[in-house]
Design a protein around this motif. Sequence first.
Motif, PDB file in Angstrom:
ATOM      1  N   SER A 150      -4.104 -26.161  14.818  1.00  0.00           N
ATOM      2  CA  SER A 150      -3.087 -25.583  15.683  1.00  0.00           C
ATOM      3  C   SER A 150      -3.359 -26.450  17.030  1.00  0.00           C
ATOM      4  O   SER A 150      -4.541 -26.387  17.288  1.00  0.00           O
ATOM      5  CB  SER A 150      -3.471 -24.154  15.907  1.00  0.00           C
ATOM      6  OG  SER A 150      -4.757 -23.786  16.005  1.00  0.00           O
ATOM      7  N   TRP A 301       8.677 -21.660   3.325  1.00  0.00           N
ATOM      8  CA  TRP A 301       8.308 -21.542   4.988  1.00  0.00           C
ATOM      9  C   TRP A 301       9.638 -21.459   5.867  1.00  0.00           C
ATOM     10  O   TRP A 301       9.711 -20.541   6.593  1.00  0.00           O
ATOM     11  CB  TRP A 301       7.485 -22.545   5.600  1.00  0.00           C
ATOM     12  CG  TRP A 301       6.562 -22.490   6.456  1.00  0.00           C
ATOM     13  CD1 TRP A 301       6.762 -21.298   7.381  1.00  0.00           C
ATOM     14  CD2 TRP A 301       5.667 -23.355   7.151  1.00  0.00           C
ATOM     15  NE1 TRP A 301       5.836 -21.515   8.449  1.00  0.00           N
ATOM     16  CE2 TRP A 301       5.145 -22.688   8.337  1.00  0.00           C
ATOM     17  CE3 TRP A 301       5.107 -24.488   6.609  1.00  0.00           C
ATOM     18  CZ2 TRP A 301       4.200 -23.024   8.997  1.00  0.00           C
ATOM     19  CZ3 TRP A 301       3.820 -24.990   7.458  1.00  0.00           C
ATOM     20  CH2 TRP A 301       3.650 -24.474   8.535  1.00  0.00           C
ATOM     21  N   THR A 305      11.229 -17.655   7.601  1.00  0.00           N
ATOM     22  CA  THR A 305      11.010 -17.686   9.115  1.00  0.00           C
ATOM     23  C   THR A 305      11.315 -16.659   9.972  1.00  0.00           C
ATOM     24  O   THR A 305      10.716 -15.971  10.889  1.00  0.00           O
ATOM     25  CB  THR A 305      11.306 -19.207   9.715  1.00  0.00           C
ATOM     26  OG1 THR A 305      10.828 -20.102   9.122  1.00  0.00           O
ATOM     27  CG2 THR A 305      10.945 -19.016  11.161  1.00  0.00           C
ATOM     28  N   TYR A 312       5.039 -15.334  14.538  1.00  0.00           N
ATOM     29  CA  TYR A 312       4.860 -16.465  15.449  1.00  0.00           C
ATOM     30  C   TYR A 312       5.222 -16.339  16.815  1.00  0.00           C
ATOM     31  O   TYR A 312       4.604 -17.269  17.597  1.00  0.00           O
ATOM     32  CB  TYR A 312       5.964 -17.604  14.758  1.00  0.00           C
ATOM     33  CG  TYR A 312       5.858 -17.849  13.314  1.00  0.00           C
ATOM     34  CD1 TYR A 312       4.925 -18.203  12.728  1.00  0.00           C
ATOM     35  CD2 TYR A 312       7.230 -17.492  12.519  1.00  0.00           C
ATOM     36  CE1 TYR A 312       4.804 -18.628  11.467  1.00  0.00           C
ATOM     37  CE2 TYR A 312       7.013 -17.873  10.987  1.00  0.00           C
ATOM     38  CZ  TYR A 312       5.882 -18.172  10.515  1.00  0.00           C
ATOM     39  OH  TYR A 312       5.989 -18.487   9.251  1.00  0.00           O
ATOM     40  N   PHE A 343      10.720 -27.603  12.062  1.00  0.00           N
ATOM     41  CA  PHE A 343       9.780 -27.916  11.209  1.00  0.00           C
ATOM     42  C   PHE A 343       9.670 -29.707  11.069  1.00  0.00           C
ATOM     43  O   PHE A 343      10.771 -30.198  10.507  1.00  0.00           O
ATOM     44  CB  PHE A 343      10.008 -27.551   9.801  1.00  0.00           C
ATOM     45  CG  PHE A 343       9.794 -26.049   9.358  1.00  0.00           C
ATOM     46  CD1 PHE A 343       8.518 -25.440   9.156  1.00  0.00           C
ATOM     47  CD2 PHE A 343      10.659 -25.160   9.888  1.00  0.00           C
ATOM     48  CE1 PHE A 343       8.446 -24.051   8.874  1.00  0.00           C
ATOM     49  CE2 PHE A 343      10.754 -23.887   9.908  1.00  0.00           C
ATOM     50  CZ  PHE A 343       9.542 -23.111   9.335  1.00  0.00           C
ATOM     51  N   CYS A 356       5.095 -26.980  11.909  1.00  0.00           N
ATOM     52  CA  CYS A 356       5.913 -26.080  12.230  1.00  0.00           C
ATOM     53  C   CYS A 356       5.629 -25.975  13.939  1.00  0.00           C
ATOM     54  O   CYS A 356       4.622 -25.508  14.604  1.00  0.00           O
ATOM     55  CB  CYS A 356       5.388 -24.736  11.445  1.00  0.00           C
ATOM     56  SG  CYS A 356       6.538 -23.290  12.084  1.00  0.00           S
ATOM     57  N   PHE A 369      -0.794 -18.011  10.625  1.00  0.00           N
ATOM     58  CA  PHE A 369      -1.009 -18.606   9.337  1.00  0.00           C
ATOM     59  C   PHE A 369      -1.098 -17.667   8.325  1.00  0.00           C
ATOM     60  O   PHE A 369      -0.574 -18.334   7.134  1.00  0.00           O
ATOM     61  CB  PHE A 369      -2.456 -19.382   9.396  1.00  0.00           C
ATOM     62  CG  PHE A 369      -2.695 -20.540  10.109  1.00  0.00           C
ATOM     63  CD1 PHE A 369      -2.015 -21.743   9.903  1.00  0.00           C
ATOM     64  CD2 PHE A 369      -3.571 -20.618  11.040  1.00  0.00           C
ATOM     65  CE1 PHE A 369      -2.119 -22.651  10.723  1.00  0.00           C
ATOM     66  CE2 PHE A 369      -3.904 -21.732  11.917  1.00  0.00           C
ATOM     67  CZ  PHE A 369      -3.218 -22.763  11.805  1.00  0.00           C
ATOM     68  N   ALA A 372       2.691 -18.223   7.670  1.00  0.00           N
ATOM     69  CA  ALA A 372       3.037 -19.630   7.021  1.00  0.00           C
ATOM     70  C   ALA A 372       2.558 -19.519   5.255  1.00  0.00           C
ATOM     71  O   ALA A 372       3.446 -20.029   4.696  1.00  0.00           O
ATOM     72  CB  ALA A 372       2.336 -20.487   7.778  1.00  0.00           C
ATOM     73  N   SER A 375       4.830 -17.177   2.968  1.00  0.00           N
ATOM     74  CA  SER A 375       6.106 -17.883   2.825  1.00  0.00           C
ATOM     75  C   SER A 375       6.086 -18.912   1.866  1.00  0.00           C
ATOM     76  O   SER A 375       6.933 -19.074   1.175  1.00  0.00           O
ATOM     77  CB  SER A 375       6.769 -18.222   4.131  1.00  0.00           C
ATOM     78  OG  SER A 375       6.857 -17.169   4.886  1.00  0.00           O
ATOM     79  N   GLY A 376       5.300 -20.095   2.186  1.00  0.00           N
ATOM     80  CA  GLY A 376       5.327 -21.130   1.524  1.00  0.00           C
ATOM     81  C   GLY A 376       4.845 -21.023   0.003  1.00  0.00           C
ATOM     82  O   GLY A 376       5.372 -21.562  -0.797  1.00  0.00           O
TER      83      GLY A 376
END
Length: 459
Positions: A150, A301, A305, A312, A343, A356, A369, A372, A375-376
């Motif tokens: 990050s 991802w 979102t 986020y 992205f 991201c 995280f 993320a 979602s992924g």
Amino acid sequence: MSQQSGPQPQGLLSLEALAQQVEEGAIETVIAAFPDHYGRLLGKRFEAEYFLQEVAGHGTHGCDYLLTTDMEMNPVPGYRFASWELGYGDFHLVPDLSTLRLASWLERSAIVLCDVEREQTGGVSIAPRSLLKAQVQRAAELGYRALAASELEYYLFTTSYREAHAQGYQGLKPAGWYIEDYHLLQGSRVEDYTAAVRRNLKRSGIPVENSKGEWGLGQHEINVRYAEVLEMADRHVLYKQCMKEIADQMGVSVTFMAKFTHGQAGSSSHLHLSLWLPGGSAFAGEGAEGSEVFRWFLAGWIAHTEEFMPFYAPTVNSYKRYEDGSWAPTRLAWSHDNRTAGFRVVGQGQSLRIECRIPGADCNPYLAFTAALASGLDGIRRRLEPPPAFRGDIYAAQHLPRVPYTLGEASERFAQSAFVREVLGSEVQEHYAHFFRSEWQAYNRAVSDWERQRYFERI
């Protein structure tokens, strides 16, 4: 990113090493800390001998209201987890001894991060660190480990925190007086502070890559080395704690607000993420766009979102950062090495990763995280395909979906999301929906300086 996250950083401590330093008088205090919903570190300071004798093996307690407070530490009604009706009892803080390290910016101190548990039922599902650990476990069950970084931006002021508070956070003096993106002269002018941060992070088991000026007046960035995703979130909150405490010691101040003031660049926390298998990167592929796993993860991802947006962008201020042409992304699209994209795909082969750019510097890294990964991994499970890579100025692409305009809008999408309920559970969804709604309601009740200046006389 390569597969290896490097040798064991200096500054990390085993219990044996801690005991030796305590015996030598080098360490007198051990801080036991945990992250709250805002990503702040809360906890206690222990005499080092007592920590070794009792806390290292048995943990300690904290009041459970700490996961139901607002920014001012006021207990907020309406939570099932803790309330006046339930008596605001204790939860258990269990030190994760893999995080034990020097806090070299403090005198003769060490720090350890704790997991939050109930003594009868185990882990507290709503605790931010618990949420991320659950997603790390989901990835591991599929054979993956996640490496992450990050990138935190911040503004530095020569005004102290105490002076800033007394001034109502008005008239603060930025450390720089012109845009200093990559500008070495401006960076040299604040090197006493920046070097102290780099030095103490390194000594405290958080390897640093670099520091640089950013686009705003007095805006900078210090990048720490990537790591396993949970370790990276731990580094993130310790980095912020270190920076604030060194600033306090030096009579200056830093802010991680997403948008400190109108007309200046916002401060971001770009997230870099990749998945790894025992043989190497799961994202690497022969084509320029990587493997199927990479495409599926990217698609998931992006797809989730909007419903995870409060993870986020958790504050009212977060959404003021999303301005076209401001270096902050405003639309949901992906592209190769394009800083207008939400992205941005960077690297190639074993270093291929997704950046991201949506989170601001005010994000809680454990929540960001968590969103993320959840979602992924859903994208991998469902084998989703991303939209075509966008080329050009995404700010000008009005047809693309936009990030929500307010925390209120984002909170409702989160609260109504079937996907959030599926991956986090209804208890966690309800708890955080109440948290974000409460923040939004507090803002709506407040009367601002802007309103008084605009309406006091002329309305």
